[in-house]
Design a protein around this motif. Structure first.
Motif: not given
Length: 145
Positions: A62-67, A70-73, A99-104, A137-140
């Motif tokens: 599961x990947x998470x990206x700041x922007x 799928x960009x940024x850290x 976090x703004x984008x995800x890939x599962x 930008x809400x997931x903790x």
């Protein structure tokens, strides 16, 4: 930004040198000068790997990206690992609420949790997600179903 790091290094080095001459009180000050409020990459939780900025999401992750897009850290989380995003350094803070984008790319359903609002939502296996404005930008916390 490099200037403050250089000043911190000089100050820390000077304080450490003084500790030899003046005792443990100065040593404590030198240690305090190097304390950071965000977690270090070496201290990542089990099941988490740091990805290069905008790196593609590896299989079974599961990947998470700041922007968006799928960009940024970015980080990868192995299926089944419950992760508090406050434990992942990102930018000047952490990945929590950042976090703004995800890939599962796993075969499991991830659960994206907003601890502040008490909301949870699924991210199904094999699915990408660009956060809608209402949830950006809400997931903790990441958990698994």
């Amino acid at each position: 930004m490099a200037n403050w790091k250089a000043r911190l290094l000089v100050t820390t080095t000077a304080l450490a040198a003084c500790s030899t001459a003046f005792g443990p009180a100065i040593s404590t000050a030198a240690q305090a000068a190097t304390v950071t409020t965000r977690p270090a990459l070496a201290d990542l939780p089990p099941g988490v790997v740091k990805l290069n900025d905008a790196e593609g999401c590896p299989p079974a992750t599961l990947c998470l990206y700041q922007h968006y897009n799928r960009r940024g850290p970015a980080y990868g989380i192995g299926a089944g690992y419950r992760v508090d995003l406050n434990d992942l350094p990102m930018g000047d803070g952490t990945a929590a609420d950042n976090v703004s984008s995800w890939v599962n790319n796993t075969h499991s359903m991830a659960v994206l949790i907003d601890a502040n609002e008490g909301k949870a939502r699924p991210l199904y296996a094999g699915q990408p997600l660009e956060e809608p404005p209402s949830d950006n930008d809400t997931v903790d916390l990441v958990d698994w179903a």
